[in-house]
Design a protein around this motif. Structure first.
Motif, short mmCIF file in Angstrom:
data_model
loop_
_atom_site.label_atom_id
_atom_site.label_comp_id
_atom_site.label_asym_id
_atom_site.label_seq_id
_atom_site.Cartn_x
_atom_site.Cartn_y
_atom_site.Cartn_z
N ASN A 448 59.75 -11.17 -0.36
CA ASN A 448 58.77 -10.69 -1.35
C ASN A 448 57.14 -11.64 -2.05
OD1 ASN A 448 58.88 -8.30 -3.10
ND2 ASN A 448 59.24 -9.43 -5.19
N ASN A 486 62.45 -5.31 -0.91
CA ASN A 486 61.59 -6.17 -1.30
C ASN A 486 60.43 -4.57 -1.67
OD1 ASN A 486 62.78 -8.70 -1.32
ND2 ASN A 486 62.07 -8.45 0.17
N GLU A 537 57.08 -1.52 -10.33
CA GLU A 537 57.58 -3.10 -9.98
C GLU A 537 58.99 -3.08 -8.85
OE1 GLU A 537 59.60 -6.58 -13.33
OE2 GLU A 537 60.33 -3.93 -13.36
N SER A 539 61.86 -4.00 -6.49
CA SER A 539 63.95 -4.49 -6.23
C SER A 539 63.70 -6.17 -5.87
CB SER A 539 64.33 -3.71 -5.81
OG SER A 539 64.27 -2.73 -7.05
N GLY A 540 62.45 -7.21 -5.52
CA GLY A 540 62.51 -7.94 -4.22
C GLY A 540 63.07 -9.36 -5.75
N SER A 541 63.27 -10.90 -5.23
CA SER A 541 63.07 -11.40 -6.12
C SER A 541 62.41 -13.02 -5.30
CB SER A 541 64.76 -12.21 -6.12
OG SER A 541 64.58 -13.54 -6.65
N PRO A 542 61.48 -13.36 -6.72
CA PRO A 542 60.87 -12.42 -8.15
C PRO A 542 60.92 -10.99 -8.04
CG PRO A 542 59.35 -14.07 -7.28
CD PRO A 542 60.26 -14.71 -6.38
N GLN A 543 60.43 -10.16 -8.80
CA GLN A 543 60.14 -8.99 -8.83
C GLN A 543 58.55 -9.41 -8.50
OE1 GLN A 543 62.25 -7.50 -12.08
NE2 GLN A 543 63.78 -6.06 -10.62
#
Length: 824
Positions: A448, A486, A537, A539-543
């Motif tokens: 992401n 992501n 926004e 949905s990945g990490s980090p957003q």
């Protein structure tokens, strides 16, 4: 009638018993003999006479035969009861080789029914000759090796006749070398045998011809013959001999098919078949060698039958035998040793093993992504390898203990290149060199690292006021260069305050598709523009997230009727005016001033006199001025009632009806209005409405141009930042935006409102300053020099019958919105 067949049914057993008792049942047996091949019509015997049936009773007794199998061969003469031959009788076809041939036939006589058994014996005649299964048999006898007295079995003859008519003897033509012996088996069959009386010599005579005759015992006798050929075979006493016991040869691999690599030479001192040689592999030759090499059995040529591959086997040994055609067969042997020489005929083979299916795009330079294995079946320089990689890829080859590894050599970006196709090329050092190639596909997995981006830098939505909650305003859309989770986007509204209320109470956005819906019904007269901020926004990490401004423009509907501002009126919209009796034509009775809280055409007002009782008065369509059409007469009523409709230009149009009560007096005392109550006491006509409309239209055009300039500046992202841009037309700033415009009222010399001017106030000014022009004296003039004077706040001048008055702001045309307010 077949009585026995009828009586077989159990239901009729009792009836049959009665019938048999009534008719009588006679059973007897007759037997006759007749030779086969008797002519049709031949008398076998007299059945009626033998059964004791009188000739006179023959027609009544109706004698006939019953036999499904043999009935067609015989018949009974109904006139004399004689049994005669009806068809040709062949004993051999009826009874074969059986010594006895009896035919069982039933004779039925009726009235009464009598059943007799008749046996007819078919006697054989000598009508078949003996036959041999083979008329020209051949017997091979080896010279010198077969001793006198040796016996050789001969074929027996067959005779379809039986008894004395069968084969009774065999005879052989006279010769010095052979004699005939006949044996008799228990069943009477004669077995002929040939006995060697003298040693045979092939060189003296190669063949002997004998005649065997079979004779039966019939009268006259019949016979059959066969001709026997005796072949004298030569003795094979010399085996084939090769000129070498071991042959050693060398060949290069990949020779063309059918290439002759060796021709064998073997000789045999015998003559004829004993000297004819056939070549073949013996059992000591392996099967794989038999598949690769072929041997011509006639001339001894050894050739290539299948591709010779040095990498499969480097040496072959062939065991060859040469066999003559003598009896017994003799053979000679030799060995062929074949050396295979290597040539550069194998391209390098490449295999690739991935460590993982996909490479993370944040993988570091030097990380191993897979192992390469290269093989070449050739030897020496033909098997030495050089490995190359396709150019312009962020990878390189590293050697690790006789193995190759593919490692990262640069930065990976999945959004630019999600998949790499790499070509690996391996070449050997042979002459000429051979190449091996393979393609390796490497996928780059996503992380992401890209924030969502809206497809537009700003969004505009339009909705008519009073629309139902839940109305779709617009759809925002964003894209994310990432993939999978992501790129799963969630839309939301950035929380803010609009006129002290949460933005969520105004609009709602669907988190998945970006559809924005109205949460409430909007009132154009309260608010014209909303500015909200939409956030997307992933949905990945980090957003990661992005925002975009959305301007929601409220469109006016014609939902407000005109409101009377001037002159003073009662709650029932009744206006009272006094005019002198001496009024002449064109006298200004009063001037109606009204306002419509809507904008545009919905606020353009038209004044109309409804059903005039007389034609002494008229009202101006645009200005609302009520004037006399002619001078008043003595006979007219002292009080006139006028009904005036004030309607807007909306669709559908809304209107308000005002009742003007005109009182005619001898003299009217005109009081000078005070500066603070010009709207409540002034009754002189003016052009206030006309000028007010012109002013409002001009302000609307200026406001529209200003808005377009601000909107263009907002779209220039590279010159302005959203947080500090001038695009503050809606949302929580809509109120401050409209507060910068302050109205100034201008009056005619007669105290009526001429027009209203709205000007921009510097941002730092506090409060509102409303101005108007008051005349120094009340005169009947429409245009005079205007003098601005200080005037109280507008909200202090406008009053509602139930609530305090307030100014709500500007509409789309730049006009002041006054909601549900009228001047006292």
């Amino acid at each position: 009638m077949d009585i026995r067949g009828f009586c077989q049914c159990w239901k009729w057993q009792v009836v049959c018993s009665f019938l048999l008792c009534s008719w009588g049942w006679v059973s007897g047996q007759l037997r006759y003999s007749i030779v086969e091949e008797s002519e049709p019509g031949t008398l076998v015997g007299n059945v009626a006479q033998d059964l004791g049936i009188k000739r006179a009773e023959l027609s009544q007794r109706s004698i006939h035969l019953r036999s499904e199998k043999y009935q067609r061969y015989f018949s009974v003469n109904q006139a004399n009861g004689g049994l005669v031959v009806k068809d040709r009788i062949d004993r051999e076809s009826l009874c074969g080789s059986s010594p006895s041939c009896l035919l069982q036939i039933e004779v039925v006589a009726e009235n009464p029914v009598e059943l007799f058994t008749l046996e007819i014996e078919i006697l054989d005649i000598n009508d078949n000759s003996p036959t041999f299964s083979s008329n020209y048999p051949i017997i091979e006898i080896t010279e010198l090796l077969t001793s006198p007295g040796a016996r050789f079995a001969l074929n027996i003859a067959k005779d379809s006749d039986v008894g004395v008519n069968g084969v009774s003897q065999y005879t052989l033509n006279t010769n010095p070398y052979f004699s005939l012996s006949v044996k008799n088996r228990k069943d009477g069959t004669l077995i002929p045998q040939l006995i060697l009386e003298k040693v045979l010599d092939r060189e003296e005579k190669q063949e002997h011809h004998l005649v065997l005759t079979a004779i039966d015992g019939g009268e006259p006798a019949r016979s059959g013959t066969c001709r026997i050929t005796i072949v004298v075979l030569d003795i094979n006493d010399n085996p084939p001999v090769f000129n070498q016991s071991v042959y050693k040869i060398s060949i290069r691999e990949n020779l063309p098919l059918n290439t002759v690599i060796l021709t064998l030479n073997a000789t045999d001192q015998d003559d004829g078949a004993n000297g004819e040689i056939q070549f073949s592999f013996d059992d000591h030759t392996f099967e794989n060698a038999r598949e690769i090499f072929s041997l011509n059995e006639q001339n001894g040529e050894v050739s290539i039958n299948r591709r010779v591959d040095f990498e499969e086997q480097t040496f072959y040994e062939l065991s060859i035998k040469a066999i003559d055609k003598g009896i017994p067969k003799l053979e000679g042997n030799c060995i062929i040793q074949v050396e295979i020489e290597d040539v550069n005929d194998n391209s390098p083979e490449i295999s690739f093993a991935k460590i993982a299916n996909d490479i993370p795009e944040n993988a570091l330079s030097g990380d191993v992504v897979g192992f390469i294995n290269v093989k070449d079946k050739d030897f020496g320089k033909n098997g030495d390898i050089r490995l190359d990689l396709s150019p312009n890829v962020p990878f390189k080859i590293r050697t690790l203990k006789n193995r190759y590894a593919l490692v990262i050599d640069g930065n990976l970006d999945r959004e630019q290149t999600p998949r790499y196709t790499i070509e690996l090329t391996a070449s050997d050092l042979g002459s000429p060199p051979l190449y091996g190639r393979t393609s390796v596909t490497l996928g780059v997995s996503d992380i992401n690292d890209n924030a969502p981006v809206f497809t537009q830098s700003t969004y505009n939505a339009f909705i008519k006021e009073n629309s139902d909650p839940g109305t779709l305003l617009c759809t925002v859309s964003a894209t994310d260069l990432d993939e999978g989770v992501n790129s799963d986007l969630v839309y939301s509204i950035v929380e803010s305050q609009i006129d002290g209320s949460s933005v969520s109470s105004f609009v709602y956005i669907h988190s998945n598709d970006g559809n924005i819906y109205a949460q409430r019904s909007f009132d154009y007269e309260q608010i014209q523009v909303l500015q909200i901020t939409i956030k997307v926004e992933d949905s990945g990490s980090p957003q990661l997230s992005s925002t975009v401004p959305v301007f929601i423009f409220i469109l006016d509907r014609n939902d407000n009727p005109p409101s009377l501002l001037y002159p003073e009126h009662s709650e029932d919209l009744i206006v009272q005016e006094r005019i002198p009796k001496s009024t002449s034509a064109g006298y200004l009775v009063t001037k109606l001033s009204a306002v419509d809280l809507d904008s545009g055409h919905n606020a353009w007002l038209v004044f109309t006199l409804i059903d005039p009782i007389n034609y002494s008065f008229q009202v101006s369509k645009l200005t609302g001025e009520v004037r006399t059409v002619r001078g008043l007469q003595e006979t007219e009523n002292m009080e006139q009632q006028l009904f005036i409709s004030i309607s807007d230009q909306g669709t559908p149009p809304l209107s308000t009806t005002v009742t003007v009560l005109v009182s005619i007096a001898d003299e009217v005392i005109v009081e000078r209005p005070k500066s603070g109550d010009f709207l409540t006491h002034s009754k002189s006509p003016s052009d206030m409405t006309l000028y007010l409309i012109i002013s409002l239209v001009a302000i609307s055009l200026v406001s529209l141009v200003t808005f377009m300039i601000l909107l263009v500046k907002c779209l220039r992202k590279d010159s302005y930042d959203y947080s500090s841009s001038c695009c503050i037309l809606g949302g929580s700033q809509s109120k401050s935006y409209t507060d910068q415009y302050q109205p100034t009222l201008y009056l005619n010399t007669d105290g009526t409102l001429k027009y209203m001017e709205v000007r921009m106030v510097p941002p730092g000014s506090q409060g509102q300053s409303y101005q108007t022009n008051l005349p120094p004296a009340l005169e009947q003039q429409d245009f005079n020099i205007l003098m601005p004077v200080d005037f109280p706040q507008l909200k202090d001048l406008i009053k509602d019958t139930t609530t305090p008055s307030e100014v709500t702001g500007l509409n789309n045309s730049g006009m002041v919105n006054i909601k549900n307010k009228i001047f006292d």
